[in-house]
Design a protein around this motif. Structure first.
Motif, PDB file in Angstrom:
ATOM      1  N   GLU A 110      -2.233 -17.890   7.639  1.00  0.00           N
ATOM      2  CA  GLU A 110      -3.574 -18.348   6.409  1.00  0.00           C
ATOM      3  C   GLU A 110      -4.191 -16.938   6.056  1.00  0.00           C
ATOM      4  O   GLU A 110      -4.361 -16.714   4.909  1.00  0.00           O
ATOM      5  N   TYR A 111      -4.485 -16.286   7.375  1.00  0.00           N
ATOM      6  CA  TYR A 111      -5.444 -15.324   6.837  1.00  0.00           C
ATOM      7  C   TYR A 111      -4.424 -13.985   6.255  1.00  0.00           C
ATOM      8  O   TYR A 111      -5.044 -13.473   5.214  1.00  0.00           O
ATOM      9  N   ILE A 112      -3.248 -13.916   6.862  1.00  0.00           N
ATOM     10  CA  ILE A 112      -2.424 -12.753   6.336  1.00  0.00           C
ATOM     11  C   ILE A 112      -2.086 -13.177   4.679  1.00  0.00           C
ATOM     12  O   ILE A 112      -2.122 -12.213   4.014  1.00  0.00           O
ATOM     13  N   GLY A 113      -1.824 -14.469   4.568  1.00  0.00           N
ATOM     14  CA  GLY A 113      -1.442 -15.080   3.223  1.00  0.00           C
ATOM     15  C   GLY A 113      -2.760 -14.245   2.280  1.00  0.00           C
ATOM     16  O   GLY A 113      -2.376 -13.831   1.082  1.00  0.00           O
ATOM     17  N   LYS A 114      -4.151 -14.457   2.489  1.00  0.00           N
ATOM     18  CA  LYS A 114      -5.083 -14.166   1.748  1.00  0.00           C
ATOM     19  C   LYS A 114      -5.119 -12.646   1.652  1.00  0.00           C
ATOM     20  O   LYS A 114      -5.619 -12.307   0.616  1.00  0.00           O
ATOM     21  N   LEU A 115      -4.800 -12.140   2.639  1.00  0.00           N
ATOM     22  CA  LEU A 115      -4.878 -10.539   2.668  1.00  0.00           C
ATOM     23  C   LEU A 115      -4.012 -10.053   1.581  1.00  0.00           C
ATOM     24  O   LEU A 115      -4.061  -9.112   0.853  1.00  0.00           O
ATOM     25  N   LYS A 116      -2.642 -10.759   1.740  1.00  0.00           N
ATOM     26  CA  LYS A 116      -1.605 -10.364   0.598  1.00  0.00           C
ATOM     27  C   LYS A 116      -1.963 -10.770  -0.971  1.00  0.00           C
ATOM     28  O   LYS A 116      -1.322 -10.131  -1.789  1.00  0.00           O
ATOM     29  N   CYS A 117      -2.893 -11.689  -1.166  1.00  0.00           N
ATOM     30  CA  CYS A 117      -3.331 -11.924  -2.410  1.00  0.00           C
ATOM     31  C   CYS A 117      -4.420 -10.978  -3.130  1.00  0.00           C
ATOM     32  O   CYS A 117      -4.470 -11.071  -4.182  1.00  0.00           O
ATOM     33  N   ALA A 118      -4.882 -10.077  -2.141  1.00  0.00           N
ATOM     34  CA  ALA A 118      -5.852  -8.909  -2.626  1.00  0.00           C
ATOM     35  C   ALA A 118      -4.970  -8.183  -3.873  1.00  0.00           C
ATOM     36  O   ALA A 118      -3.675  -8.109  -4.066  1.00  0.00           O
ATOM     37  N   PRO A 119      -5.646  -8.077  -5.052  1.00  0.00           N
ATOM     38  CA  PRO A 119      -5.196  -7.079  -6.027  1.00  0.00           C
ATOM     39  C   PRO A 119      -4.344  -5.819  -5.865  1.00  0.00           C
ATOM     40  O   PRO A 119      -5.167  -5.253  -4.976  1.00  0.00           O
ATOM     41  N   SER A 120      -3.503  -5.501  -6.666  1.00  0.00           N
ATOM     42  CA  SER A 120      -2.965  -4.131  -6.583  1.00  0.00           C
ATOM     43  C   SER A 120      -3.754  -3.297  -7.526  1.00  0.00           C
ATOM     44  O   SER A 120      -3.848  -3.154  -8.803  1.00  0.00           O
ATOM     45  N   ILE A 121      -4.939  -2.373  -6.906  1.00  0.00           N
ATOM     46  CA  ILE A 121      -5.584  -1.553  -7.532  1.00  0.00           C
ATOM     47  C   ILE A 121      -5.449  -0.371  -6.770  1.00  0.00           C
ATOM     48  O   ILE A 121      -5.845  -0.086  -5.721  1.00  0.00           O
ATOM     49  N   SER A 122      -4.978   0.785  -7.464  1.00  0.00           N
ATOM     50  CA  SER A 122      -5.059   2.193  -6.846  1.00  0.00           C
ATOM     51  C   SER A 122      -6.489   2.761  -6.929  1.00  0.00           C
ATOM     52  O   SER A 122      -7.243   2.167  -7.303  1.00  0.00           O
ATOM     53  N   ALA A 123      -6.295   3.557  -6.162  1.00  0.00           N
ATOM     54  CA  ALA A 123      -7.664   4.457  -5.627  1.00  0.00           C
ATOM     55  C   ALA A 123      -8.179   4.898  -6.926  1.00  0.00           C
ATOM     56  O   ALA A 123      -9.276   5.147  -6.999  1.00  0.00           O
ATOM     57  N   GLU A 124      -7.341   5.478  -7.703  1.00  0.00           N
ATOM     58  CA  GLU A 124      -7.634   6.096  -8.908  1.00  0.00           C
ATOM     59  C   GLU A 124      -8.436   5.295  -9.932  1.00  0.00           C
ATOM     60  O   GLU A 124      -9.328   5.452 -10.416  1.00  0.00           O
ATOM     61  N   ARG A 125      -7.917   3.939  -9.819  1.00  0.00           N
ATOM     62  CA  ARG A 125      -8.662   2.900 -10.798  1.00  0.00           C
ATOM     63  C   ARG A 125      -9.996   2.574 -10.267  1.00  0.00           C
ATOM     64  O   ARG A 125     -10.949   2.387 -11.028  1.00  0.00           O
ATOM     65  N   ILE A 126      -9.833   2.507  -8.839  1.00  0.00           N
ATOM     66  CA  ILE A 126     -11.257   2.137  -8.467  1.00  0.00           C
ATOM     67  C   ILE A 126     -12.311   3.325  -8.653  1.00  0.00           C
ATOM     68  O   ILE A 126     -13.461   3.001  -8.975  1.00  0.00           O
ATOM     69  N   GLY A 127     -11.809   4.406  -8.820  1.00  0.00           N
ATOM     70  CA  GLY A 127     -12.778   5.476  -8.747  1.00  0.00           C
ATOM     71  C   GLY A 127     -13.231   5.597 -10.178  1.00  0.00           C
ATOM     72  O   GLY A 127     -14.461   5.749 -10.483  1.00  0.00           O
ATOM     73  N   TRP A 128     -12.494   5.130 -11.124  1.00  0.00           N
ATOM     74  CA  TRP A 128     -12.880   5.110 -12.685  1.00  0.00           C
ATOM     75  C   TRP A 128     -13.900   4.047 -12.927  1.00  0.00           C
ATOM     76  O   TRP A 128     -14.672   3.919 -13.368  1.00  0.00           O
TER      77      TRP A 128
END
Length: 403
Positions: A110-128
């Motif tokens: 269950e925990y791994i399943g939730k980890l895999k649900c995290a969004p695909s956000i690149s480091a560059e996008r987070i930086g912006w």
């Protein structure tokens, strides 16, 4: 901003990114929101180091190549966003994460399943994103280049580059081996629209947001998958350029040339920059054909840059001439000699191209577009549109909506 406002901001940030968001006041967590809440919060492993960081904003990279971003606000508040999706399939590192968090074995799946649900956000996008938050709330510009990025050891630099790129080049499970997707169908059409209409500047702006490029699963190993995706990009880009007026032989030769370059690469991190270069090359060559000029025409490039910056204003040739320090007649004559078009024609062509984009990708009315592009009236806009496209704005929009 007061605490309630910051809580609302944190929730809005979580909703808009699908990522977990935490709000801290000094070292105390005062708010947390996540679509997929995890207990325990994996961020606990990085909490101390991140809260003690002296940087205004930063990004950390975990052993699983997930990204957490943080930004300090006025009044001792700090917002933390993340994690992003797992970018490396290392069972040992995943098992170690579960061990450090003391997740009971019966909850592992269950925990791994939730980890895999995290969004695909690149480091560059987070930086912006961090740059935007800090600049808006602190009212003191924070440039994205100043966001501190904490990577792993130097030995992992290639891994981080590859992981970031694979986040940018994100693959769906759809069996669409010959189709290029960028976030969604609308974004794909916009990229091809810019190539077809010879707008490399607009394409660069689109790339600055680091869109995710999706492609069907075409190979089992990452390097082969990326190369095959690049080949798909070359195929659709060459078609768009041909539709835009680029010579068929030139387009196919250019496509073959980039495919050969792709096949020679041995480092996955080198593929995405080459794909961007290729797409911009197609757009630039289509632009040269459309406006009968080459990249060495400094006058054209100066005019194109001026028109691009002032596209939504009432552009007057005498004002451009004054900007360049030459007479109106000399500017007009040189532009016509180098391009075969008058400067007025070029300005109107650029405005009509932008109106096509607005008609295709927004719900703006003809009147709103006419006003936005500084036409004297809606009827003037419609007349010019039909002159350059052969159809009315309404027919254009209806035709595109039927595709």
């Amino acid at each position: 901003m007061n605490l309630n406002e910051l809580r609302y901001l944190s929730k809005a940030l979580a909703k808009s990114t699908s990522a977990s968001v935490r709000l801290y006041q000094r070292e105390n967590q005062v708010y947390y929101y996540s679509i997929y809440p995890m207990n325990p919060d994996p961020f606990l492993l990085y909490e101390k180091n991140m809260l003690q960081s002296e940087h205004i904003a930063g990004i950390i990279t975990t052993d699983l190549f997930q990204f957490y971003g943080y930004v300090s606000l006025d009044d001792d508040y700090r917002i933390v966003i993340g994690p992003s999706s797992i970018l490396t399939k290392d069972k040992n590192k995943l098992d170690n994460l579960l061990f450090l968090l003391d997740v009971k074995e019966k909850y592992h799946e269950e925990y791994i399943g939730k980890l895999k649900c995290a969004p695909s956000i690149s480091a560059e996008r987070i930086g912006w994103l961090l740059s935007f938050i800090a600049s808006t709330i602190n009212k003191n510009p924070l440039f994205v280049e100043d966001v501190f990025v904490e990577t792993k050891s130097e030995n992992h630099q290639d891994d981080i580059m590859n992981s970031s790129m694979q986040n940018t080049l994100f693959f769906s499970g759809e069996k669409e081996s010959s189709t290029l997707f960028i976030d969604n169908y609308q974004n794909e059409k916009m990229l091809l629209f810019y190539i077809k209409n010879g707008q490399p500047e607009a394409l660069k702006e689109l790339f600055s947001a680091f869109p995710k490029i999706k492609a069907g699963t075409m190979a089992n190993d990452t390097l082969r998958q990326l190369k095959n995706m690049g080949i798909s990009c070359a195929t659709v880009a060459s078609r768009a350029a041909i539709e835009g007026g680029l010579n068929v032989q030139t387009a196919f030769h250019l496509s073959d040339l980039y495919i050969q370059k792709l096949e020679m690469l041995r480092n996955a991190a080198s593929i995405y920059p080459l794909i961007k270069q290729m797409l911009l090359d197609f757009a630039e060559r289509t632009k040269q054909v459309k406006y009968n000029c080459n990249s060495s025409s400094k006058l054209f490039l100066k005019c194109a840059n001026y028109v691009s910056i002032n596209l939504f204003n009432n552009i007057k040739i005498e004002e451009i001439a004054a900007e360049f320090g030459i007479s109106r007649s000399r500017l007009s004559n040189q532009f016509h000699k180098q391009t075969g078009n008058t400067l007025t024609q070029y300005i109107l062509q650029e405005k009509i191209l932008e109106s096509q984009r607005l008609l295709q990708f927004t719900n703006k009315s003809n009147a709103e577009i006419a006003l936005h592009l500084a036409f004297s009236s809606q009827s003037h806009f419609q007349t010019v549109f039909k002159k350059y496209t052969g159809i009315t704005p309404n027919r254009f929009k209806n035709a595109k909506s039927d595709l």
